[in-house]
Design a protein around this motif. Structure first.
Motif, PDB file in Angstrom:
ATOM      1  N   TYR A  13      39.990  58.996  21.512  1.00 29.46           N
ATOM      2  CA  TYR A  13      39.611  58.385  22.779  1.00 29.46           C
ATOM      3  C   TYR A  13      38.292  57.621  22.630  1.00 29.46           C
ATOM      4  O   TYR A  13      37.469  57.921  21.772  1.00 29.46           O
ATOM      5  CB  TYR A  13      39.441  59.449  23.864  1.00 29.46           C
ATOM      6  N   LYS A  14      38.093  56.647  23.520  1.00 31.66           N
ATOM      7  CA  LYS A  14      36.864  55.854  23.517  1.00 31.66           C
ATOM      8  C   LYS A  14      36.093  56.114  24.814  1.00 31.66           C
ATOM      9  O   LYS A  14      36.622  55.886  25.903  1.00 31.66           O
ATOM     10  CB  LYS A  14      37.191  54.359  23.399  1.00 31.66           C
ATOM     11  N   MET A  15      34.850  56.595  24.666  1.00 25.61           N
ATOM     12  CA  MET A  15      34.033  56.903  25.834  1.00 25.61           C
ATOM     13  C   MET A  15      32.970  55.840  26.041  1.00 25.61           C
ATOM     14  O   MET A  15      32.388  55.331  25.085  1.00 25.61           O
ATOM     15  CB  MET A  15      33.375  58.276  25.686  1.00 25.61           C
ATOM     16  N   SER A  16      32.712  55.505  27.319  1.00 28.45           N
ATOM     17  CA  SER A  16      31.663  54.541  27.650  1.00 28.45           C
ATOM     18  C   SER A  16      31.065  54.914  28.993  1.00 28.45           C
ATOM     19  O   SER A  16      31.549  55.820  29.693  1.00 28.45           O
ATOM     20  CB  SER A  16      32.233  53.117  27.683  1.00 28.45           C
ATOM     21  N   GLU A  17      30.015  54.202  29.376  1.00 32.22           N
ATOM     22  CA  GLU A  17      29.349  54.457  30.649  1.00 32.22           C
ATOM     23  C   GLU A  17      29.710  53.379  31.662  1.00 32.22           C
ATOM     24  O   GLU A  17      29.998  52.243  31.300  1.00 32.22           O
ATOM     25  CB  GLU A  17      27.834  54.499  30.455  1.00 32.22           C
ATOM     26  N   THR A  22      30.577  58.357  33.488  1.00 30.06           N
ATOM     27  CA  THR A  22      31.179  58.055  32.192  1.00 30.06           C
ATOM     28  C   THR A  22      32.690  57.893  32.355  1.00 30.06           C
ATOM     29  O   THR A  22      33.298  58.478  33.252  1.00 30.06           O
ATOM     30  CB  THR A  22      30.909  59.164  31.166  1.00 30.06           C
ATOM     31  N   THR A  23      33.280  57.099  31.479  1.00 32.55           N
ATOM     32  CA  THR A  23      34.730  56.917  31.492  1.00 32.55           C
ATOM     33  C   THR A  23      35.266  57.035  30.082  1.00 32.55           C
ATOM     34  O   THR A  23      34.618  56.619  29.115  1.00 32.55           O
ATOM     35  CB  THR A  23      35.123  55.550  32.101  1.00 32.55           C
ATOM     36  N   THR A  24      36.442  57.630  29.948  1.00 32.54           N
ATOM     37  CA  THR A  24      37.082  57.810  28.659  1.00 32.54           C
ATOM     38  C   THR A  24      38.391  57.029  28.641  1.00 32.54           C
ATOM     39  O   THR A  24      39.290  57.313  29.447  1.00 32.54           O
ATOM     40  CB  THR A  24      37.365  59.295  28.378  1.00 32.54           C
ATOM     41  N   SER A  45      42.860  55.768  31.739  1.00 36.75           N
ATOM     42  CA  SER A  45      41.543  56.330  31.471  1.00 36.75           C
ATOM     43  C   SER A  45      41.281  57.517  32.386  1.00 36.75           C
ATOM     44  O   SER A  45      42.007  57.750  33.365  1.00 36.75           O
ATOM     45  CB  SER A  45      40.449  55.273  31.660  1.00 36.75           C
TER      46      SER A  45
END
Length: 210
Positions: A13-17, A22-24, A45
């Motif tokens: 998975y790719k996590m970001s802000e 936060t969102t995955t 997501s």
């Protein structure tokens, strides 16, 4: 052409802000596309809303389906309507709407381009229960001139699941997902879920036609 089956592990998975927390990114299609370029057909997501008030990202040309996994969230769509969501309730709306959320929660989010249709559904399996998948959309998809692919995604919220497809067994651990993509000239598979955990578990099923 055969149906395609993929297991997506948590490490992939790719996590970001984002402005609210936060969102995955769980899965995006086409797989090589990037969310920031806005040229995907669909994206799945899970986001954590960590502030009491936040504003959703503007997404022209996309529709969205939000399901709450934990907590409570009030969505206010300016000039449209307001909706209170508790766990496993959902809301569908357009990405270009001016939308604000109030409350803290964890959500499950399906984004769809104008060429796609989709839906979310929660499934519940009791301790050591077996469930046979029902493909309600398959027959209409098979005879469709509009859609070429039908993807089912199963996201395991907790516990350990055993999944059997066409004689093959797959293990799906907590917070992992399975992607089953069908094509019009392939047959309908048999899918059986077994909850080997000592507690009830839930699966979020996403259905996407494109």
């Amino acid at each position: 052409m055969e149906n395609k089956i993929n297991i997506i592990r948590k490490s992939e998975y790719k996590m970001s802000e984002w402005s609210g927390g936060t969102t995955t990114e769980l899965l995006i299609y086409p797989y090589e596309t990037k969310y920031i370029d806005r040229n995907f057909k669909w994206r799945l997501s899970s986001a954590k809303v960590e502030v009491e008030e936040s504003e959703f990202t503007y997404l022209s040309g996309f529709s969205r389906i939000i399901m709450i996994l934990e907590g409570n969230l009030t969505l206010k769509h300016q000039d449209h309507y307001e909706k209170i969501l508790t766990p496993f309730q959902q809301d569908s709306f357009m990405g270009h709407w001016h939308t604000k959320s109030y409350g803290k929660a964890t959500d499950f989010n399906l984004m769809l381009s104008k060429d796609c249709e989709g839906k979310l559904e929660p499934l519940s399996l009791k301790r050591q229960e077996t469930y046979n998948m029902v493909f309600d959309e398959y027959e209409s998809f098979k005879n469709s001139d509009k859609f070429k692919k039908l993807t089912y995604i199963f996201y395991n919220l907790s516990g350990d699941l055993n999944i059997k497809i066409g004689g093959k067994s797959f293990a799906l651990r907590s917070k992992e997902l399975m992607d089953v993509t069908m094509v019009t000239n392939a047959g309908k598979p048999n899918i059986e879920f077994y909850n080997g955990s000592e507690k009830e578990t839930r699966i979020i099923k996403a259905v996407i036609l494109y």
